[in-house]
Design an enzyme around this catalytic site. Sequence first.
Site, PDB file in Angstrom:
ATOM      1  N   LYS A 119       1.035  -1.505   0.538  1.00  0.00           N
ATOM      2  CA  LYS A 119      -0.166  -0.099   0.294  1.00  0.00           C
ATOM      3  C   LYS A 119       0.912   1.155  -0.094  1.00  0.00           C
ATOM      4  O   LYS A 119       2.278   1.308   0.156  1.00  0.00           O
ATOM      5  CB  LYS A 119      -0.942   0.081   1.344  1.00  0.00           C
ATOM      6  CG  LYS A 119      -1.917  -1.294   1.058  1.00  0.00           C
ATOM      7  CD  LYS A 119      -2.761  -1.309   2.506  1.00  0.00           C
ATOM      8  CE  LYS A 119      -3.523  -2.248   2.601  1.00  0.00           C
ATOM      9  NZ  LYS A 119      -4.740  -1.889   3.831  1.00  0.00           N
ATOM     10  N   TYR A 124     -12.245  -2.551  -3.636  1.00  0.00           N
ATOM     11  CA  TYR A 124     -12.873  -2.736  -2.382  1.00  0.00           C
ATOM     12  C   TYR A 124     -14.051  -2.656  -2.097  1.00  0.00           C
ATOM     13  O   TYR A 124     -15.283  -1.804  -0.819  1.00  0.00           O
ATOM     14  CB  TYR A 124     -12.295  -1.560  -1.419  1.00  0.00           C
ATOM     15  CG  TYR A 124     -11.079  -1.971  -0.657  1.00  0.00           C
ATOM     16  CD1 TYR A 124     -10.548  -2.797  -0.375  1.00  0.00           C
ATOM     17  CD2 TYR A 124      -9.940  -0.807  -0.885  1.00  0.00           C
ATOM     18  CE1 TYR A 124      -9.670  -3.127   0.576  1.00  0.00           C
ATOM     19  CE2 TYR A 124      -8.645  -0.799  -1.144  1.00  0.00           C
ATOM     20  CZ  TYR A 124      -8.439  -1.896   0.524  1.00  0.00           C
ATOM     21  OH  TYR A 124      -7.332  -2.449   0.521  1.00  0.00           O
ATOM     22  N   PHE A 181     -15.135   2.958   7.479  1.00  0.00           N
ATOM     23  CA  PHE A 181     -13.167   3.707   6.995  1.00  0.00           C
ATOM     24  C   PHE A 181     -13.756   3.837   5.538  1.00  0.00           C
ATOM     25  O   PHE A 181     -12.333   3.714   4.891  1.00  0.00           O
ATOM     26  CB  PHE A 181     -12.445   2.783   7.986  1.00  0.00           C
ATOM     27  CG  PHE A 181     -13.420   1.513   7.621  1.00  0.00           C
ATOM     28  CD1 PHE A 181     -12.424   0.764   6.084  1.00  0.00           C
ATOM     29  CD2 PHE A 181     -13.833  -0.048   8.037  1.00  0.00           C
ATOM     30  CE1 PHE A 181     -12.816  -0.799   6.169  1.00  0.00           C
ATOM     31  CE2 PHE A 181     -14.133  -1.007   8.174  1.00  0.00           C
ATOM     32  CZ  PHE A 181     -13.474  -1.341   6.822  1.00  0.00           C
ATOM     33  N   ARG A 200      -1.706 -13.822   3.817  1.00  0.00           N
ATOM     34  CA  ARG A 200      -2.500 -13.123   4.993  1.00  0.00           C
ATOM     35  C   ARG A 200      -1.906 -13.304   6.192  1.00  0.00           C
ATOM     36  O   ARG A 200      -1.609 -12.488   7.639  1.00  0.00           O
ATOM     37  CB  ARG A 200      -3.400 -13.821   5.076  1.00  0.00           C
ATOM     38  CG  ARG A 200      -4.858 -12.763   3.945  1.00  0.00           C
ATOM     39  CD  ARG A 200      -5.553 -13.827   3.721  1.00  0.00           C
ATOM     40  NE  ARG A 200      -7.081 -12.474   4.791  1.00  0.00           N
ATOM     41  CZ  ARG A 200      -7.529 -10.873   4.668  1.00  0.00           C
ATOM     42  NH1 ARG A 200      -7.567 -10.385   3.589  1.00  0.00           N
ATOM     43  NH2 ARG A 200      -7.923 -11.406   5.963  1.00  0.00           N
ATOM     44  N   THR A 214      -5.474  -7.084  10.872  1.00  0.00           N
ATOM     45  CA  THR A 214      -5.496  -5.805  10.207  1.00  0.00           C
ATOM     46  C   THR A 214      -4.950  -4.791  10.822  1.00  0.00           C
ATOM     47  O   THR A 214      -4.535  -3.960  10.277  1.00  0.00           O
ATOM     48  CB  THR A 214      -7.273  -5.838  10.048  1.00  0.00           C
ATOM     49  OG1 THR A 214      -7.907  -6.933   9.125  1.00  0.00           O
ATOM     50  CG2 THR A 214      -7.359  -4.582   9.551  1.00  0.00           C
ATOM     51  N   ARG A 250       2.677  -7.050   9.521  1.00  0.00           N
ATOM     52  CA  ARG A 250       1.892  -5.482   9.969  1.00  0.00           C
ATOM     53  C   ARG A 250       2.216  -5.691  11.843  1.00  0.00           C
ATOM     54  O   ARG A 250       2.368  -4.046  12.351  1.00  0.00           O
ATOM     55  CB  ARG A 250       0.377  -5.790  10.097  1.00  0.00           C
ATOM     56  CG  ARG A 250      -0.091  -6.141   8.517  1.00  0.00           C
ATOM     57  CD  ARG A 250      -1.834  -6.181   8.542  1.00  0.00           C
ATOM     58  NE  ARG A 250      -2.288  -5.872   7.230  1.00  0.00           N
ATOM     59  CZ  ARG A 250      -3.552  -6.623   6.626  1.00  0.00           C
ATOM     60  NH1 ARG A 250      -4.064  -7.001   7.382  1.00  0.00           N
ATOM     61  NH2 ARG A 250      -4.254  -5.890   5.804  1.00  0.00           N
ATOM     62  N   ASN A 255      -2.156  -0.222   6.791  1.00  0.00           N
ATOM     63  CA  ASN A 255      -1.355  -1.172   7.579  1.00  0.00           C
ATOM     64  C   ASN A 255      -0.516  -1.733   6.585  1.00  0.00           C
ATOM     65  O   ASN A 255      -0.380  -3.236   6.672  1.00  0.00           O
ATOM     66  CB  ASN A 255      -2.226  -2.028   7.977  1.00  0.00           C
ATOM     67  CG  ASN A 255      -3.782  -2.957   6.945  1.00  0.00           C
ATOM     68  OD1 ASN A 255      -4.086  -2.104   5.698  1.00  0.00           O
ATOM     69  ND2 ASN A 255      -4.870  -3.014   7.629  1.00  0.00           N
ATOM     70  N   HIS A 275      -2.020  -5.467   1.594  1.00  0.00           N
ATOM     71  CA  HIS A 275      -2.929  -5.727   0.851  1.00  0.00           C
ATOM     72  C   HIS A 275      -3.141  -8.002   0.785  1.00  0.00           C
ATOM     73  O   HIS A 275      -1.850  -8.214  -0.128  1.00  0.00           O
ATOM     74  CB  HIS A 275      -4.212  -5.761   0.058  1.00  0.00           C
ATOM     75  CG  HIS A 275      -5.407  -6.238  -0.852  1.00  0.00           C
ATOM     76  ND1 HIS A 275      -6.539  -6.492   0.142  1.00  0.00           N
ATOM     77  CD2 HIS A 275      -5.520  -7.518  -1.677  1.00  0.00           C
ATOM     78  CE1 HIS A 275      -7.560  -7.152  -0.617  1.00  0.00           C
ATOM     79  NE2 HIS A 275      -6.301  -7.558  -0.930  1.00  0.00           N
ATOM     80  N   GLU A 310      -9.680 -10.508  -7.863  1.00  0.00           N
ATOM     81  CA  GLU A 310      -9.174  -9.354  -7.920  1.00  0.00           C
ATOM     82  C   GLU A 310      -7.831  -8.998  -8.796  1.00  0.00           C
ATOM     83  O   GLU A 310      -7.072  -7.577  -9.381  1.00  0.00           O
ATOM     84  CB  GLU A 310      -8.105  -9.133  -6.031  1.00  0.00           C
ATOM     85  CG  GLU A 310      -9.518  -8.688  -5.268  1.00  0.00           C
ATOM     86  CD  GLU A 310      -8.811  -8.972  -3.918  1.00  0.00           C
ATOM     87  OE1 GLU A 310      -9.719  -8.479  -2.947  1.00  0.00           O
ATOM     88  OE2 GLU A 310      -7.553  -8.939  -3.632  1.00  0.00           O
TER      89      GLU A 310
HETATM   90  P1  DAT Z   1      -7.778  -7.022   5.688  1.00  0.00           P
HETATM   91  O1  DAT Z   1      -6.278  -5.463   5.110  1.00  0.00           O
HETATM   92  O2  DAT Z   1      -7.600  -7.048   6.943  1.00  0.00           O
HETATM   93  O3  DAT Z   1      -8.267  -7.953   4.870  1.00  0.00           O
HETATM   94  P2  DAT Z   1     -10.457  -5.554   5.779  1.00  0.00           P
HETATM   95  O4  DAT Z   1     -10.152  -6.178   4.638  1.00  0.00           O
HETATM   96  O5  DAT Z   1     -11.199  -6.257   6.785  1.00  0.00           O
HETATM   97  O6  DAT Z   1      -9.062  -6.581   5.720  1.00  0.00           O
HETATM   98  O7  DAT Z   1     -10.493  -4.184   5.688  1.00  0.00           O
HETATM   99  C1  DAT Z   1      -9.706  -3.409   4.452  1.00  0.00           C
HETATM  100  C2  DAT Z   1      -9.022  -2.268   4.974  1.00  0.00           C
HETATM  101  O8  DAT Z   1      -9.991  -1.387   5.407  1.00  0.00           O
HETATM  102  C3  DAT Z   1      -7.789  -2.875   6.026  1.00  0.00           C
HETATM  103  O9  DAT Z   1      -6.753  -3.159   5.009  1.00  0.00           O
HETATM  104  C4  DAT Z   1      -7.931  -1.862   6.971  1.00  0.00           C
HETATM  105  C5  DAT Z   1      -8.724  -0.208   6.804  1.00  0.00           C
HETATM  106  N1  DAT Z   1     -10.245  -1.146   7.909  1.00  0.00           N
HETATM  107  C6  DAT Z   1     -10.622  -2.620   7.921  1.00  0.00           C
HETATM  108  N2  DAT Z   1     -11.535  -2.280   9.101  1.00  0.00           N
HETATM  109  C7  DAT Z   1     -10.380  -1.311   9.591  1.00  0.00           C
HETATM  110  C8  DAT Z   1     -11.312  -0.328  10.932  1.00  0.00           C
HETATM  111  N3  DAT Z   1     -11.827  -1.266  11.700  1.00  0.00           N
HETATM  112  N4  DAT Z   1     -10.384   0.580  11.232  1.00  0.00           N
HETATM  113  C9  DAT Z   1      -9.742   1.227  10.302  1.00  0.00           C
HETATM  114  N5  DAT Z   1      -9.335   0.506   9.110  1.00  0.00           N
HETATM  115  C10 DAT Z   1      -9.978  -0.338   9.107  1.00  0.00           C
HETATM  116 MG    MG Z   2      -9.918  -7.805   2.882  1.00  0.00          MG
END
Ligand code: DAT
Ligand code: MG
Length: 138
Positions: A11, A51, A59, A87, A93, A104, A118, A121, A132
């Site tokens: 990222k 996304y 968020f 992962r 996350t 992370r 973080n 991805h 994707e």
């Molecule tokens: P991941 O990237 O671990 O698969 P995700 O798909 O649930 O997580 O969310 C995509 C991104 O969105 C994640 O990398 C960071 C952001 N994000 C997710 N949940 C969040 C939260 N509760 N607060 C802030 N940012 C968040």
């Molecule tokens: Mg995800």
Amino acid sequence: TTVEETLVLIKPDGVARNLTGEILARIEAKGYQLVDLKLVQPDRELLSQHYAEHEGKPFYAPLLEFMESGPVVAIRLAGNRVIEGFRSLAGTTDPTTAAPGTIRGDLGRDWGLAVQQNLVHGSDSVETAQRELALWFD
Ligand code: DAT
Ligand code: MG
């Protein structure tokens, strides 16, 4: 064995903090294969498709703004059970509670922002990976 492909993104925070080499070193040390790799400036259209599952969440807007803030490294990564395996390398996350030893957990910072910056991805299932990879590479 179950050879899979997954989409990994470094990222904008990872690229800006000069962690691309460190992150790639962890991926290579684990034994995964770099099939394709490029530096991309993603636009809003690509990011909203990438996304789509998070549309409507608090968020979501800050997430797209962050992801659009600079170049990202997109990687087509292959290996046995690489979807789950990457992962696991990435960690959970939230960087504050991600396990030490993970990308992370070791390198991520909780900046107290609306979105977790973080570093990486990784696709979360075979279906997601196919969707994707088609968005970022085809
Ligand atoms: P991941 O990237 O671990 O698969 P995700 O798909 O649930 O997580 O969310 C995509 C991104 O969105 C994640 O990398 C960071 C952001 N994000 C997710 N949940 C969040 C939260 N509760 N607060 C802030 N940012 C968040
Ligand atoms: Mg995800």
